[in-house]
Motif scaffolding. Sequence first.
Motif, PDB file in Angstrom:
ATOM      1  N   LEU A   1       0.841  -1.192   0.000  1.00  0.00           N
ATOM      2  CA  LEU A   1       0.000   0.000   0.000  1.00  0.00           C
ATOM      3  C   LEU A   1       0.876   1.241   0.000  1.00  0.00           C
ATOM      4  CD1 LEU A   1      -2.840   1.336   0.359  1.00  0.00           C
ATOM      5  CD2 LEU A   1      -2.427   1.197   2.829  1.00  0.00           C
ATOM      6  N   GLN A   2       0.528   2.189  -0.867  1.00  0.00           N
ATOM      7  CA  GLN A   2       1.228   3.462  -0.892  1.00  0.00           C
ATOM      8  C   GLN A   2       0.209   4.589  -1.008  1.00  0.00           C
ATOM      9  OE1 GLN A   2       3.752   5.047  -4.286  1.00  0.00           O
ATOM     10  NE2 GLN A   2       5.370   4.549  -2.810  1.00  0.00           N
TER      11      GLN A   2
ATOM     12  N   GLU B   1       2.942  16.052  -2.730  1.00  0.00           N
ATOM     13  CA  GLU B   1       4.103  15.474  -3.405  1.00  0.00           C
ATOM     14  C   GLU B   1       4.763  14.381  -2.580  1.00  0.00           C
ATOM     15  OE1 GLU B   1       6.757  18.606  -4.399  1.00  0.00           O
ATOM     16  OE2 GLU B   1       5.398  19.557  -5.833  1.00  0.00           O
ATOM     17  N   GLN B   2       4.209  14.147  -1.375  1.00  0.00           N
ATOM     18  CA  GLN B   2       4.820  13.168  -0.476  1.00  0.00           C
ATOM     19  C   GLN B   2       4.163  11.798  -0.642  1.00  0.00           C
ATOM     20  OE1 GLN B   2       4.661  14.197   3.669  1.00  0.00           O
ATOM     21  NE2 GLN B   2       6.188  12.670   4.260  1.00  0.00           N
ATOM     22  N   LYS B   3       4.982  10.775  -0.907  1.00  0.00           N
ATOM     23  CA  LYS B   3       4.501   9.414  -1.008  1.00  0.00           C
ATOM     24  C   LYS B   3       4.870   8.661   0.263  1.00  0.00           C
ATOM     25  CE  LYS B   3       4.672   9.093  -6.053  1.00  0.00           C
ATOM     26  NZ  LYS B   3       5.215   8.346  -7.222  1.00  0.00           N
TER      27      LYS B   3
ATOM     28  N   GLN C   1       5.833   4.175   6.953  1.00  0.00           N
ATOM     29  CA  GLN C   1       5.684   5.605   7.223  1.00  0.00           C
ATOM     30  C   GLN C   1       4.279   5.931   7.716  1.00  0.00           C
ATOM     31  OE1 GLN C   1       6.980   6.681   3.236  1.00  0.00           O
ATOM     32  NE2 GLN C   1       8.693   7.852   4.086  1.00  0.00           N
ATOM     33  N   LEU C   2       3.276   5.259   7.113  1.00  0.00           N
ATOM     34  CA  LEU C   2       1.906   5.468   7.568  1.00  0.00           C
ATOM     35  C   LEU C   2       1.731   5.065   9.024  1.00  0.00           C
ATOM     36  CD1 LEU C   2      -0.220   4.259   4.517  1.00  0.00           C
ATOM     37  CD2 LEU C   2      -0.148   6.564   5.465  1.00  0.00           C
TER      38      LEU C   2
ATOM     39  N   LYS D   1     -11.319   8.286  -3.575  1.00  0.00           N
ATOM     40  CA  LYS D   1     -10.627   9.208  -2.666  1.00  0.00           C
ATOM     41  C   LYS D   1     -10.293   8.532  -1.342  1.00  0.00           C
ATOM     42  CE  LYS D   1     -11.222  13.704  -0.413  1.00  0.00           C
ATOM     43  NZ  LYS D   1     -12.138  14.856  -0.219  1.00  0.00           N
ATOM     44  N   ASN D   2     -11.147   7.592  -0.925  1.00  0.00           N
ATOM     45  CA  ASN D   2     -10.946   6.910   0.356  1.00  0.00           C
ATOM     46  C   ASN D   2     -10.290   5.546   0.200  1.00  0.00           C
ATOM     47  OD1 ASN D   2     -12.403   8.504   2.722  1.00  0.00           O
ATOM     48  ND2 ASN D   2     -13.626   8.781   0.865  1.00  0.00           N
ATOM     49  N   GLY D   3      -9.791   5.239  -1.009  1.00  0.00           N
ATOM     50  CA  GLY D   3      -9.068   3.993  -1.231  1.00  0.00           C
ATOM     51  C   GLY D   3      -9.930   2.765  -1.143  1.00  0.00           C
ATOM     52  N   LEU D   4     -11.186   2.874  -1.574  1.00  0.00           N
ATOM     53  CA  LEU D   4     -12.136   1.775  -1.447  1.00  0.00           C
ATOM     54  C   LEU D   4     -12.652   1.351  -2.816  1.00  0.00           C
ATOM     55  CD1 LEU D   4     -14.149   3.266   1.542  1.00  0.00           C
ATOM     56  CD2 LEU D   4     -12.503   1.382   1.686  1.00  0.00           C
TER      57      LEU D   4
END
Length: 246
Positions: free
Chosen positions: A3-4, A9-11, A16-17, A78-81
């Motif tokens: 998952l990314q 501009e930040q990945k 990190q999450l 937008k919510n990754g679903l």
Amino acid sequence: MALQVQIGEQKLDQEQLLSLLAKYQLLPRLAQEMIIDQAIATTPDLSCTQEEVKAAINLFVQQRQLKSEADIQNWLKKNGLAFDQLPAIASRPILLEKFKQQRWGDNLESYFVQRKSQLDRIIYSLLRTNDAGVAQELYFRILDDASLFPELAREYSKGPESQTGGLVGPVEMNVPHPAMIQILSSSQPGELKPPVKIGEWFVILRLEKSIPAQLDETMQQRLINEQFEQWLNQQVQEQLLIEHLE
């Protein structure tokens, strides 16, 4: 599949999450949601009918003002679903309420009895001053003429109750200062209590009305939610383990 997430501009990768969730104190909330899902999944006979799922989806999109299928798709993206996750997401609140009812619905009467002394409400009159002599004088004036309490409270009381003529409430019995609770709980409506020192104040109290708590539908839902929150917080304390690995 890794998952990314990209924000500006930040990945961010998974590590990190996780670090950011900890930094912003969001891990307990994540734990709560995972514990809820586990409870729903492992509770027997917990399901939604097709009609309930359909109604839940309609409510879900209305609450988020999603007026078209394109709006729904954009929201999900937008919510990754994915679209096939929508029924489960929308019906989750219904399953949660069913879980609460199944877990705590049967013991409401006994829990209500246990909590009733704190749930009962009162209306009372309060006058406070930091001058013992003034408090004593005002007490005798009110004792002589009970109708003077509002007028004297507006003139002499040093707290916000001066704006209401000394009248406070209705409030639940656990709201006032413990010393005031003790006095009011042993009072009869209309009974004026002599000045008593509480902290920096000399306080005159009169109980105006007692309002016993009732186990109506609103109270039932409140008590179920209260027990659920207690259980959930305890589960988080017991199950959330954070380790810093080098």
